[in-house]
Design a protein around this motif. Sequence first.
Motif, PDB file in Angstrom:
ATOM      1  N   ALA A  49       9.316 -19.941 -53.360  1.00 44.58           N
ATOM      2  CA  ALA A  49       8.870 -21.340 -53.281  1.00 44.58           C
ATOM      3  C   ALA A  49       7.872 -21.649 -54.392  1.00 44.58           C
ATOM      4  CB  ALA A  49       8.263 -21.619 -51.911  1.00 44.58           C
ATOM      5  N   THR A  52       9.785 -21.916 -57.597  1.00 44.67           N
ATOM      6  CA  THR A  52      10.539 -23.164 -57.641  1.00 44.67           C
ATOM      7  C   THR A  52       9.629 -24.308 -58.032  1.00 44.67           C
ATOM      8  OG1 THR A  52      12.033 -22.384 -55.949  1.00 44.67           O
ATOM      9  CG2 THR A  52      11.930 -24.748 -56.268  1.00 44.67           C
ATOM     10  N   LEU A  53       8.454 -24.344 -57.408  1.00 42.70           N
ATOM     11  CA  LEU A  53       7.513 -25.418 -57.684  1.00 42.70           C
ATOM     12  C   LEU A  53       7.108 -25.402 -59.151  1.00 42.70           C
ATOM     13  CD1 LEU A  53       5.905 -27.636 -56.277  1.00 42.70           C
ATOM     14  CD2 LEU A  53       4.015 -26.016 -56.125  1.00 42.70           C
ATOM     15  N   GLN A  56      10.119 -26.238 -61.216  1.00 44.95           N
ATOM     16  CA  GLN A  56      10.800 -27.450 -60.763  1.00 44.95           C
ATOM     17  C   GLN A  56      12.305 -27.231 -60.780  1.00 44.95           C
ATOM     18  OE1 GLN A  56       9.660 -30.685 -59.588  1.00 44.95           O
ATOM     19  NE2 GLN A  56       8.045 -29.243 -59.121  1.00 44.95           N
ATOM     20  N   ASP A  59      17.418 -21.698 -57.507  1.00 38.83           N
ATOM     21  CA  ASP A  59      18.728 -21.081 -57.676  1.00 38.83           C
ATOM     22  C   ASP A  59      19.637 -21.417 -56.502  1.00 38.83           C
ATOM     23  OD1 ASP A  59      17.366 -19.661 -55.834  1.00 38.83           O
ATOM     24  OD2 ASP A  59      17.566 -17.720 -56.797  1.00 38.83           O
ATOM     25  N   LEU A  60      19.354 -22.534 -55.862  1.00 37.63           N
ATOM     26  CA  LEU A  60      20.177 -22.981 -54.740  1.00 37.63           C
ATOM     27  C   LEU A  60      21.187 -24.031 -55.197  1.00 37.63           C
ATOM     28  CD1 LEU A  60      17.583 -23.613 -51.866  1.00 37.63           C
ATOM     29  CD2 LEU A  60      19.200 -21.712 -52.063  1.00 37.63           C
ATOM     30  N   LEU A  92      23.632 -23.208 -50.195  1.00 39.23           N
ATOM     31  CA  LEU A  92      23.130 -23.896 -49.017  1.00 39.23           C
ATOM     32  C   LEU A  92      24.354 -24.583 -48.423  1.00 39.23           C
ATOM     33  CD1 LEU A  92      20.192 -24.150 -48.076  1.00 39.23           C
ATOM     34  CD2 LEU A  92      20.068 -26.293 -49.321  1.00 39.23           C
ATOM     35  N   CYS A  94      26.425 -26.973 -46.132  1.00 41.44           N
ATOM     36  CA  CYS A  94      26.185 -28.225 -45.428  1.00 41.44           C
ATOM     37  C   CYS A  94      27.501 -28.777 -44.893  1.00 41.44           C
ATOM     38  CB  CYS A  94      25.569 -29.255 -46.368  1.00 41.44           C
ATOM     39  SG  CYS A  94      24.191 -28.621 -47.343  1.00 41.44           S
ATOM     40  N   TYR A 106      22.215 -34.868 -46.228  1.00 41.65           N
ATOM     41  CA  TYR A 106      22.329 -33.627 -46.984  1.00 41.65           C
ATOM     42  C   TYR A 106      22.007 -33.852 -48.462  1.00 41.65           C
ATOM     43  CZ  TYR A 106      24.127 -30.609 -43.308  1.00 41.65           C
ATOM     44  OH  TYR A 106      24.255 -29.829 -42.192  1.00 41.65           O
ATOM     45  N   MET A 109      18.336 -34.171 -48.648  1.00 41.67           N
ATOM     46  CA  MET A 109      17.773 -32.836 -48.458  1.00 41.67           C
ATOM     47  C   MET A 109      17.910 -32.007 -49.733  1.00 41.67           C
ATOM     48  SD  MET A 109      19.054 -29.553 -48.038  1.00 41.67           S
ATOM     49  CE  MET A 109      20.689 -29.598 -47.281  1.00 41.67           C
ATOM     50  N   MET A 111      18.017 -33.015 -52.762  1.00 39.57           N
ATOM     51  CA  MET A 111      17.048 -33.463 -53.759  1.00 39.57           C
ATOM     52  C   MET A 111      15.647 -32.944 -53.412  1.00 39.57           C
ATOM     53  SD  MET A 111      18.635 -37.288 -54.123  1.00 39.57           S
ATOM     54  CE  MET A 111      17.704 -37.952 -55.500  1.00 39.57           C
ATOM     55  N   GLU A 112      15.324 -32.962 -52.133  1.00 37.95           N
ATOM     56  CA  GLU A 112      14.020 -32.453 -51.689  1.00 37.95           C
ATOM     57  C   GLU A 112      13.851 -30.973 -52.006  1.00 37.95           C
ATOM     58  OE1 GLU A 112      13.371 -34.855 -47.552  1.00 37.95           O
ATOM     59  OE2 GLU A 112      12.507 -32.858 -47.777  1.00 37.95           O
ATOM     60  N   GLN A 113      14.917 -30.228 -51.755  1.00 38.78           N
ATOM     61  CA  GLN A 113      14.850 -28.783 -51.965  1.00 38.78           C
ATOM     62  C   GLN A 113      14.847 -28.445 -53.446  1.00 38.78           C
ATOM     63  OE1 GLN A 113      14.838 -26.144 -49.811  1.00 38.78           O
ATOM     64  NE2 GLN A 113      15.241 -27.099 -47.850  1.00 38.78           N
ATOM     65  N   LYS A 114      15.040 -29.478 -54.292  1.00 35.15           N
ATOM     66  CA  LYS A 114      15.166 -29.228 -55.733  1.00 35.15           C
ATOM     67  C   LYS A 114      16.289 -28.236 -55.996  1.00 35.15           C
ATOM     68  CE  LYS A 114      11.649 -31.728 -57.157  1.00 35.15           C
ATOM     69  NZ  LYS A 114      11.956 -32.963 -57.864  1.00 35.15           N
ATOM     70  N   ASP A 133      19.670 -37.440 -62.241  1.00 32.73           N
ATOM     71  CA  ASP A 133      18.860 -36.220 -62.281  1.00 32.73           C
ATOM     72  C   ASP A 133      19.564 -35.024 -61.659  1.00 32.73           C
ATOM     73  OD1 ASP A 133      16.845 -37.678 -63.361  1.00 32.73           O
ATOM     74  OD2 ASP A 133      15.847 -38.062 -61.441  1.00 32.73           O
TER      75      ASP A 133
ATOM     76  N   VAL B  45      10.905 -39.054 -52.999  1.00 31.75           N
ATOM     77  CA  VAL B  45      11.438 -37.904 -52.266  1.00 31.75           C
ATOM     78  C   VAL B  45      10.448 -36.751 -52.383  1.00 31.75           C
ATOM     79  CG1 VAL B  45      13.339 -36.279 -52.065  1.00 31.75           C
ATOM     80  CG2 VAL B  45      13.793 -38.609 -52.819  1.00 31.75           C
ATOM     81  N   PRO B  46       9.825 -36.357 -51.268  1.00 27.08           N
ATOM     82  CA  PRO B  46       8.849 -35.270 -51.360  1.00 27.08           C
ATOM     83  C   PRO B  46       9.543 -33.973 -51.794  1.00 27.08           C
ATOM     84  CG  PRO B  46       8.831 -36.294 -49.177  1.00 27.08           C
ATOM     85  CD  PRO B  46      10.032 -36.801 -49.895  1.00 27.08           C
ATOM     86  N   GLN B  48      10.371 -30.364 -51.453  1.00 32.66           N
ATOM     87  CA  GLN B  48      10.381 -29.362 -50.377  1.00 32.66           C
ATOM     88  C   GLN B  48       9.707 -28.057 -50.801  1.00 32.66           C
ATOM     89  OE1 GLN B  48      11.348 -29.833 -47.287  1.00 32.66           O
ATOM     90  NE2 GLN B  48      10.900 -27.737 -46.672  1.00 32.66           N
ATOM     91  N   ALA B  49       9.881 -27.703 -52.064  1.00 30.74           N
ATOM     92  CA  ALA B  49       9.288 -26.448 -52.545  1.00 30.74           C
ATOM     93  C   ALA B  49       7.761 -26.477 -52.409  1.00 30.74           C
ATOM     94  CB  ALA B  49       9.678 -26.192 -53.995  1.00 30.74           C
ATOM     95  N   THR B  52       6.949 -26.067 -48.782  1.00 30.23           N
ATOM     96  CA  THR B  52       7.170 -24.684 -48.365  1.00 30.23           C
ATOM     97  C   THR B  52       5.996 -23.816 -48.771  1.00 30.23           C
ATOM     98  OG1 THR B  52       9.536 -24.930 -48.586  1.00 30.23           O
ATOM     99  CG2 THR B  52       8.692 -22.694 -48.628  1.00 30.23           C
ATOM    100  N   GLN B  81      25.989 -23.236 -37.735  1.00 27.75           N
ATOM    101  CA  GLN B  81      25.458 -24.338 -38.533  1.00 27.75           C
ATOM    102  C   GLN B  81      25.193 -25.584 -37.690  1.00 27.75           C
ATOM    103  OE1 GLN B  81      27.091 -26.834 -41.265  1.00 27.75           O
ATOM    104  NE2 GLN B  81      25.226 -26.773 -42.455  1.00 27.75           N
ATOM    105  N   MET B  91      21.260 -23.920 -43.348  1.00 29.15           N
ATOM    106  CA  MET B  91      21.807 -22.573 -43.465  1.00 29.15           C
ATOM    107  C   MET B  91      22.002 -22.150 -44.916  1.00 29.15           C
ATOM    108  SD  MET B  91      25.521 -21.108 -42.412  1.00 29.15           S
ATOM    109  CE  MET B  91      25.322 -21.176 -40.640  1.00 29.15           C
ATOM    110  N   LEU B  92      21.422 -21.009 -45.233  1.00 27.84           N
ATOM    111  CA  LEU B  92      21.695 -20.344 -46.494  1.00 27.84           C
ATOM    112  C   LEU B  92      22.799 -19.345 -46.184  1.00 27.84           C
ATOM    113  CD1 LEU B  92      20.165 -20.707 -49.164  1.00 27.84           C
ATOM    114  CD2 LEU B  92      18.735 -18.775 -48.520  1.00 27.84           C
TER     115      LEU B  92
END
Lengths: 329, 329
Positions: A49, A52-53, A56, A59-60, A92, A94, A106, A109, A111-114, A133, B45-46, B48-49, B52, B81, B91-92
């Motif tokens: 995490a 990732t931050l 930015q 690897d998801l 991931l 979905c 999804y 989500m 986009m949030e997870q980057k 983006d 969009v916040p 997530q990283a 986390t 899922q 789910m990863l």
Amino acid sequence: MANINDVAKLAKVSRGTVSNYINGVKIKKDSAIRVQKAIDTLHYVPNQAARTLKNQDSDLIAFILPTIWTPFFAELTYYVQLELQKNNYKMLLCNSQNDYNLELDYIKMAMEQKVKGIITITYSDITPYITSDLPIVSIERYLNEKVPFVTSDNFGGGQLAAKELTQRGARKLLMVVRHLPDNLGITERINGFVDYCQHKKVDYDVHLDKGNSEDFSTRLEQFLLEAYKNDCRYDGIFAATDRYAEYIYHSFKKLNWTIPDDVQLIGFDGAKSFSSQHLFISTIIQDVEKIAKLSVTELLRIAMTKPDCPQQKNIIPVTFGEFTTTKHI
Amino acid sequence: MANINDVAKLAKVSRGTVSNYINGVKIKKDSAIRVQKAIDTLHYVPNQAARTLKNQDSDLIAFILPTIWTPFFAELTYYVQLELQKNNYKMLLCNSQNDYNLELDYIKMAMEQKVKGIITITYSDITPYITSDLPIVSIERYLNEKVPFVTSDNFGGGQLAAKELTQRGARKLLMVVRHLPDNLGITERINGFVDYCQHKKVDYDVHLDKGNSEDFSTRLEQFLLEAYKNDCRYDGIFAATDRYAEYIYHSFKKLNWTIPDDVQLIGFDGAKSFSSQHLFISTIIQDVEKIAKLSVTELLRIAMTKPDCPQQKNIIPVTFGEFTTTKHI
């Protein structure tokens, strides 16, 4: 568990140096050796995490599809994951259950997870929610000219099914399909089938069911019982998916018509429930492995280069798989 | 795209206040209203990283299984899922392809990603790599007393298969199985089958194939052709999985033996390739949906409470599904 401070202390460097090392920023060679040694000694696991931050980036890859629970989608997911793994990406998963709002959730989500990008099979119009983006590849549905698009040649597959039935002696064809106006792949299969029949002056009908998915097999059986209880003339059936073909196959067990002597049957997909399965219904085979590989390749390509030019459509050929429900020629 | 500074500026609060709001830390009510309004206006969009990292926690669950590409695993993944989604987890998906090193890579990756927990079906001993920090639930394989364990009653299923065949008139039973010493579920199915036959004095054999997975169907066909070309006395076959049962079913098509009149056949799993599929091979049915639900429930329970006491074994009953390959009684 050891944290980054423990590593810094043992390696006699600053926390920032350890952080740089983990994130691939060049540090002095002797520091690098000490940091790696400390990481090994302490069994330190860097926090993804945090990386990732910092970068930015992650690897998801989000893979959004209606369900995992059909042979086609299970096989596709298998190959997409294999291909991602080769490239050191993680999936991931979905399942949108064909629910438009869940699909949008999804995407939000993702986009949030980057995430690094999205591979999607959607039957909804998600274009308003796509931003430049976020790299995205669409399987089966054309979204817009910026989004790479990977699909089987559904139109050609419809033509091929009609051709194979005709060449094997069928004189009156029937296509069986459920009405799914948003499923462009299915629509193209109908178009290809009709196109062939019209050009070659083959007698044909399309049975377009407009009910729900749950009771389709029951309604279809009713339709076939009615059609075949008198002297039905359909001697070649093209089912829009292997699942429908399986329904038809089981319904014919209750009738005095034998497959393939009285009626020949061709499905569409050719996906297996497991890799060593013997298929028994003749079918138009999609190259699932190629769809998966190309989708991942396209996604990684645009994620790297962020091209601004129109993306190409990748239309993958289909082939006829001759199994037990058609005659030999 | 808008970032957190834009939101803070528009809401006239500090960046920290916005961050607190996003992470569920209580802030003043009027600030909260302004922050939410700014988020909506800017379509922010916040990340997530960042959340986390702050919470040292995520809403990801790693699901590690050998493959997605069998009816059983596809159905299981579908339900896991669905259950995660109801609880707002993602789910990863990690397919280990039965590769021990890949399994360990996934576990390491899960720790790096700071996942909330792991649900795993492993056929390797991963216990040395499990730390008490990371909640884990194991399906089918018992790992240790701290790890909740969810499994079908494989032993009872083996007994049940022998019982159902015997009650339907079979006098000489055969169990067909491939040698998988690390697969405890399969081993228990054999134990249950043998236990029933010995206690009830039923004549039986176990055909234990020791070759690889890829050519098993070919070897099995060879074995059956040999056994049945003379007057083979096996009149009831229990296949350790539905897949093996399907191989046997197709081999019998090449022989002059009919199912179920000459030979009755029972598989194990009862998973469907898609939800509306008609099964045709009689089988011992695992309650896939229940296994999935219970695994998620157990994982979330231990993730919340971090219990230090021994975990219970959850053994889920199986049932007999009568389809076309056994006689009616």
